[in-house]
Write a protein that holds these residues in place. Structure first.
Motif, mmCIF file in Angstrom:
data_model
loop_
_atom_site.group_PDB
_atom_site.id
_atom_site.type_symbol
_atom_site.label_atom_id
_atom_site.label_comp_id
_atom_site.label_asym_id
_atom_site.label_seq_id
_atom_site.Cartn_x
_atom_site.Cartn_y
_atom_site.Cartn_z
ATOM 1 N N TRP A 132 0.841 -1.196 0.000
ATOM 2 C CA TRP A 132 0.000 0.000 0.000
ATOM 3 C C TRP A 132 0.873 1.243 0.000
ATOM 4 N N PRO A 133 0.340 2.378 -0.486
ATOM 5 C CA PRO A 133 1.108 3.613 -0.385
ATOM 6 C C PRO A 133 1.256 4.010 1.085
ATOM 7 N N PRO A 134 2.154 4.932 1.388
ATOM 8 C CA PRO A 134 2.307 5.363 2.783
ATOM 9 C C PRO A 134 0.966 5.827 3.370
ATOM 10 N N HIS A 135 0.666 5.320 4.574
ATOM 11 C CA HIS A 135 -0.581 5.654 5.253
ATOM 12 C C HIS A 135 -0.411 5.436 6.757
ATOM 13 N N CYS A 136 -1.163 6.192 7.533
ATOM 14 C CA CYS A 136 -1.195 6.034 8.989
ATOM 15 C C CYS A 136 0.206 5.948 9.584
ATOM 16 N N ILE A 137 1.065 6.880 9.162
ATOM 17 C CA ILE A 137 2.424 6.926 9.678
ATOM 18 C C ILE A 137 2.385 7.533 11.085
ATOM 19 N N ALA A 138 2.969 6.848 12.032
ATOM 20 C CA ALA A 138 2.953 7.271 13.443
ATOM 21 C C ALA A 138 3.298 8.744 13.582
ATOM 22 N N GLY A 139 2.464 9.445 14.337
ATOM 23 C CA GLY A 139 2.721 10.843 14.620
ATOM 24 C C GLY A 139 2.236 11.828 13.576
ATOM 25 N N THR A 140 1.638 11.339 12.474
ATOM 26 C CA THR A 140 1.132 12.246 11.439
ATOM 27 C C THR A 140 -0.375 12.435 11.605
ATOM 28 N N PRO A 141 -0.923 13.522 11.037
ATOM 29 C CA PRO A 141 -2.374 13.728 11.105
ATOM 30 C C PRO A 141 -3.169 12.562 10.499
ATOM 31 N N GLY A 142 -2.636 11.903 9.489
ATOM 32 C CA GLY A 142 -3.334 10.785 8.863
ATOM 33 C C GLY A 142 -3.536 9.603 9.791
ATOM 34 N N ALA A 143 -2.662 9.449 10.781
ATOM 35 C CA ALA A 143 -2.764 8.332 11.728
ATOM 36 C C ALA A 143 -3.735 8.616 12.865
ATOM 37 N N GLU A 144 -4.145 9.858 13.013
ATOM 38 C CA GLU A 144 -5.043 10.226 14.109
ATOM 39 C C GLU A 144 -6.468 9.751 13.838
ATOM 40 N N TYR A 145 -7.220 9.571 14.910
ATOM 41 C CA TYR A 145 -8.631 9.240 14.770
ATOM 42 C C TYR A 145 -9.346 10.360 14.018
ATOM 43 N N HIS A 146 -10.386 9.992 13.273
ATOM 44 C CA HIS A 146 -11.188 10.990 12.560
ATOM 45 C C HIS A 146 -11.835 11.914 13.586
ATOM 46 N N PRO A 147 -11.905 13.227 13.310
ATOM 47 C CA PRO A 147 -12.448 14.163 14.306
ATOM 48 C C PRO A 147 -13.919 13.937 14.650
ATOM 49 N N ASP A 148 -14.681 13.240 13.799
ATOM 50 C CA ASP A 148 -16.089 12.964 14.118
ATOM 51 C C ASP A 148 -16.274 11.760 15.026
ATOM 52 N N LEU A 149 -15.174 11.076 15.358
ATOM 53 C CA LEU A 149 -15.248 9.948 16.272
ATOM 54 C C LEU A 149 -15.049 10.466 17.695
#
Length: 192
Positions: A73-90
């Motif tokens: 897979w392409p880079p995703h959910c890299i520790a410490g990045t905004p992409g790895a954070e829970y969605h704000p609606d959760l």
């Protein structure tokens, strides 16, 4: 009998606009929050998992500059990045067990992760006396599927809340639900 909810990978990178965003991901985040707000006593424990990939690694071949979208897979959910954070609606208010998975290795199931305290999910379920598990989150055809299958293999009664899960593709998500049912997992709506 003690019942838990597994919230699987409701993260920015798996929702609309993310590195591997799926349609309906933000709605899943909001729907899970609504379920927990309307039924605060339905679950004795709420677990939430996140992919949490090492930034300096290919994570066991899981991340690639030339992904095949099957095993790499392409880079995703890299520790410490905004992409790895829970969605704000959760809404995380009800979550009492956080699990990180995929730290240096490929991982789809919540059972492949560890809690913030460093415990395995299986040991945590045992210590809490969890017998029943509802599963919701992203993606129906990958991490929700793997987590539900591992939960039933671990001897739990398992239900997938189909209306609170979003998948990568319609065909593979439908096939995953058929597979889960064949494994003895109930496919239900969250209202049940």
């Amino acid at each position: 009998m003690s019942k838990a909810l597994f919230i699987i990978d409701v993260q920015n990178d798996f929702t609309e606009g993310g590195a591997l965003g799926v349609d309906g991901g933000a709605a899943v985040a909001a729907g899970i929050s609504k379920l927990l707000a309307q039924h605060p006593n339905r679950y004795s424990h709420v677990f939430a998992s996140r992919d949490w990939h090492d930034p300096e690694s290919d994570n066991g071949g899981h991340i690639s500059a030339e992904p095949d979208y099957v095993n790499t897979w392409p880079p995703h959910c890299i520790a410490g990045t905004p992409g790895a954070e829970y969605h704000p609606d959760l809404d995380l208010t009800a979550v009492d067990v956080h699990v990180r998975k995929g730290q240096g290795v490929p991982a789809y199931s919540i059972f492949e992760g560890t809690t913030d305290e460093g415990a395995s999910v299986g040991a945590t379920l045992d210590s809490l006396g969890i017998t029943d598990i509802d599963v919701a989150g992203i993606a129906t055809d990958y991490c929700v599927r793997a987590s539900a299958l591992d939960a039933v293999e671990a001897g739990r009664h398992v239900r997938v809340l189909a209306d609170l899960a979003a998948g990568v593709a319609a065909d593979s998500s439908a096939a995953a639900l058929v597979e889960l049912e064949a494994a003895g997992i109930e496919i239900v709506e969250a209202a049940r």
